[in-house]
Scaffold this active site. Structure first.
Site, PDB file in Angstrom:
ATOM      1  N   PRO A   2      41.335  29.588  34.516  1.00 40.56           N
ATOM      2  CA  PRO A   2      42.640  29.219  33.954  1.00 40.56           C
ATOM      3  C   PRO A   2      43.512  30.456  33.748  1.00 40.56           C
ATOM      4  O   PRO A   2      43.046  31.467  33.227  1.00 40.56           O
ATOM      5  CB  PRO A   2      42.268  28.564  32.620  1.00 40.56           C
ATOM      6  CG  PRO A   2      40.881  28.052  32.827  1.00 40.56           C
ATOM      7  CD  PRO A   2      40.221  29.067  33.722  1.00 40.56           C
ATOM      8  N   GLU A   3      44.758  30.370  34.170  1.00 41.65           N
ATOM      9  CA  GLU A   3      45.705  31.464  33.999  1.00 41.65           C
ATOM     10  C   GLU A   3      46.677  31.096  32.877  1.00 41.65           C
ATOM     11  O   GLU A   3      46.454  30.142  32.141  1.00 41.65           O
ATOM     12  CB  GLU A   3      46.400  31.749  35.330  1.00 41.65           C
ATOM     13  CG  GLU A   3      45.405  32.120  36.427  1.00 41.65           C
ATOM     14  CD  GLU A   3      46.037  32.430  37.767  1.00 41.65           C
ATOM     15  OE1 GLU A   3      47.237  32.763  37.816  1.00 41.65           O
ATOM     16  OE2 GLU A   3      45.322  32.341  38.783  1.00 41.65           O
ATOM     17  N   LYS A  59      45.677  35.223  28.028  1.00 46.35           N
ATOM     18  CA  LYS A  59      44.872  34.037  28.325  1.00 46.35           C
ATOM     19  C   LYS A  59      43.979  33.654  27.144  1.00 46.35           C
ATOM     20  O   LYS A  59      43.030  32.888  27.297  1.00 46.35           O
ATOM     21  CB  LYS A  59      44.018  34.282  29.571  1.00 46.35           C
ATOM     22  CG  LYS A  59      44.837  34.590  30.824  1.00 46.35           C
ATOM     23  CD  LYS A  59      43.927  34.896  32.007  1.00 46.35           C
ATOM     24  CE  LYS A  59      44.733  35.367  33.214  1.00 46.35           C
ATOM     25  NZ  LYS A  59      43.864  35.691  34.369  1.00 46.35           N
ATOM     26  N   ARG A 110      29.712  27.200  32.791  1.00 47.78           N
ATOM     27  CA  ARG A 110      29.311  28.519  33.300  1.00 47.78           C
ATOM     28  C   ARG A 110      29.224  29.579  32.203  1.00 47.78           C
ATOM     29  O   ARG A 110      28.752  30.685  32.436  1.00 47.78           O
ATOM     30  CB  ARG A 110      30.275  28.967  34.411  1.00 47.78           C
ATOM     31  CG  ARG A 110      30.250  28.030  35.621  1.00 47.78           C
ATOM     32  CD  ARG A 110      31.101  28.531  36.762  1.00 47.78           C
ATOM     33  NE  ARG A 110      30.559  29.753  37.348  1.00 47.78           N
ATOM     34  CZ  ARG A 110      31.130  30.410  38.359  1.00 47.78           C
ATOM     35  NH1 ARG A 110      32.267  29.950  38.891  1.00 47.78           N
ATOM     36  NH2 ARG A 110      30.598  31.511  38.849  1.00 47.78           N
ATOM     37  N   LYS A 151      51.486  53.919  40.783  1.00 46.18           N
ATOM     38  CA  LYS A 151      50.302  53.109  41.094  1.00 46.18           C
ATOM     39  C   LYS A 151      50.165  52.956  42.608  1.00 46.18           C
ATOM     40  O   LYS A 151      51.044  52.412  43.263  1.00 46.18           O
ATOM     41  CB  LYS A 151      50.397  51.737  40.424  1.00 46.18           C
ATOM     42  CG  LYS A 151      50.150  51.766  38.923  1.00 46.18           C
ATOM     43  CD  LYS A 151      50.047  50.353  38.357  1.00 46.18           C
ATOM     44  CE  LYS A 151      49.711  50.383  36.881  1.00 46.18           C
ATOM     45  NZ  LYS A 151      48.332  50.880  36.633  1.00 46.18           N
ATOM     46  N   ARG A 260      39.703  39.464  45.068  1.00 43.43           N
ATOM     47  CA  ARG A 260      40.188  38.082  45.015  1.00 43.43           C
ATOM     48  C   ARG A 260      40.897  37.708  46.311  1.00 43.43           C
ATOM     49  O   ARG A 260      41.604  38.525  46.901  1.00 43.43           O
ATOM     50  CB  ARG A 260      41.169  37.903  43.834  1.00 43.43           C
ATOM     51  CG  ARG A 260      40.642  38.350  42.481  1.00 43.43           C
ATOM     52  CD  ARG A 260      39.419  37.555  42.045  1.00 43.43           C
ATOM     53  NE  ARG A 260      39.722  36.154  41.869  1.00 43.43           N
ATOM     54  CZ  ARG A 260      40.249  35.632  40.755  1.00 43.43           C
ATOM     55  NH1 ARG A 260      40.544  36.420  39.728  1.00 43.43           N
ATOM     56  NH2 ARG A 260      40.468  34.336  40.669  1.00 43.43           N
TER      57      ARG A 260
END
Length: 270
Positions: A2-3, A59, A110, A151, A260
Site C-alpha cells: 500500500p502506498e 505510509k 505476510r 543525486k 522494483r
C-alpha cells in the site's frame, strides 16, 4: 505494498468508524511481533484513553490518544477492519477493543507491517527523518529540484526515497513520470526546475485521483470497510509491460530500477 493513497483511504475509513472518540478498553495481541517486536507494555499505557484523532504520516497511521499514539504500517498485506463477535480470521494478529462493543482487527498474512508506540513523532526513529508530504503546499517544484541536486540515481529511484518525498511508491512513481513525459531512467540531478514543477503537479494530481477512487486494490489491499479500491483500472503504464501505450501505441517497456519493476513508454517519455 500500500502506498500513500491506500493508507489515506484506510485513515479516512477508520476516522469515520471511530468518529465518536471511543475509549480504548483492551489491546489484544495474538503474537508478540510482526516485522519487529511489538512494544506491548508501552502500548498498554494507552488503555483507558479516548481515541482523539487518526493521522497519516507518509505510509504510517497514527491512532492518537491524550497519552500517545499507536503507530501502524500495513507492510505488504496488512488491513484493518471492524470485527464483530465471531469474525476471527486466520492471520488476525491484533484486536483493538473500544467502548460501545467496537472491535478493530489487524490482519497481515505476510507480517511485514509494524505496530508501535509513539509519544513524540519528531523523535520517533520511524518518523523523524521523513521528507515532505506530497499533497501539502510545501512540496513544490523548487523543493523537489533542490532535493534531487547531486543525486546520480535514476529519477524514479529518487522519487521512492522517503527522505525526498514520502508515500510515492512504485505504482505512483511510474504513473506520475508517464503523465509528466519524463523517462524514469533520467539521472535525478539532470531534472530541470521546469520539469520538476511539472512532475510535482502530476504527482499531486495522480495521488488525489487515486484517493478519490479508493486506492489501488492489487494484492491484498482493502479499505477499512472491506471494499476494494478501483484506481488500478486507470493505470496507464504500471503493470502494462509489452502492451501498447495508451497515448502513442508503442509497446510499453519495463525494467528493474532500485529493485522494483518500472514501466514507461520510450516514445512519450524523454
Amino acid at each position: 505494498m500500500p502506498e500513500l493513497p491506500e493508507v489515506e483511504v484506510v485513515r479516512r475509513g477508520l476516522e469515520t468508524i471511530l468518529k465518536d472518540q471511543p475509549i480504548l478498553e483492551k489491546v489484544e495481541l495474538m503474537r508478540k511481533d510482526l516485522r519487529e517486536p511489538i512494544p506491548a507494555k508501552k502500548i498498554s499505557t494507552l488503555v483507558g484513553q479516548p481515541l482523539t484523532s487518526i493521522e497519516r504520516r507518509a505510509k504510517y497511521l497514527l491512532l492518537w490518544t491524550p497519552k500517545g499514539a499507536m503507530l501502524s504500517h500495513l507492510g505488504m498485506t496488512g488491513t484493518w477492519r471492524v470485527a464483530v463477535p465471531g469474525d476471527e480470521r486466520l492471520h488476525d494478529h491484533i484486536y483493538l477493543h473500544f467502548s460501545g462493543d467496537l472491535r478493530l482487527a489487524y490482519r497481515d498474512p505476510r507480517r511485514f507491517g509494524c505496530f508501535d508506540f509513539v509519544q513524540d513523532p519528531l523523535k520517533h526513529p520511524k518518523l523523524a527523518d521523513l521528507g515532505p508530504e506530497p499533497l501539502e503546499a510545501e512540496f513544490n517544484g523548487p523543493l523537489l529540484w533542490e532535493k534531487l541536486r547531486g543525486k546520480d540515481v535514476a529519477l524514479k529511484v529518487a522519487l521512492m526515497d522517503q527522505k525526498v518525498v514520502v508515500g510515492v511508491g512504485n505504482i505512483y512513481a511510474s504513473e506520475a513520470l508517464f503523465a509528466a513525459g519524463i523517462k524514469p531512467t533520467l539521472p535525478a540531478r539532470k531534472l530541470s526546475l521546469e520539469r520538476a514543477s511539472l512532475l510535482v503537479g502530476e504527482i499531486k494530481k495522480i495521488l488525489s485521483q487515486s484517493i478519490k477512487a479508493g486506492g489501488s486494490s492489487i494484492s491484498d489491499f482493502a479499505q477499512a470497510s472491506g471494499e476494494s479500491g478501483y484506481f488500478q483500472t486507470s493505470f496507464r503504464v504500471y503493470g502494462r509491460d509489452k502492451e501498447p501505450c495508451v497515448t502513442c501505441g508503442q509497446q510499453v517497456k519495463s525494467k528493474v530500477l532500485g529493485g522494483r519493476n518500472t514501466f514507461w513508454c520510450s516514445r512519450c517519455q524523454k
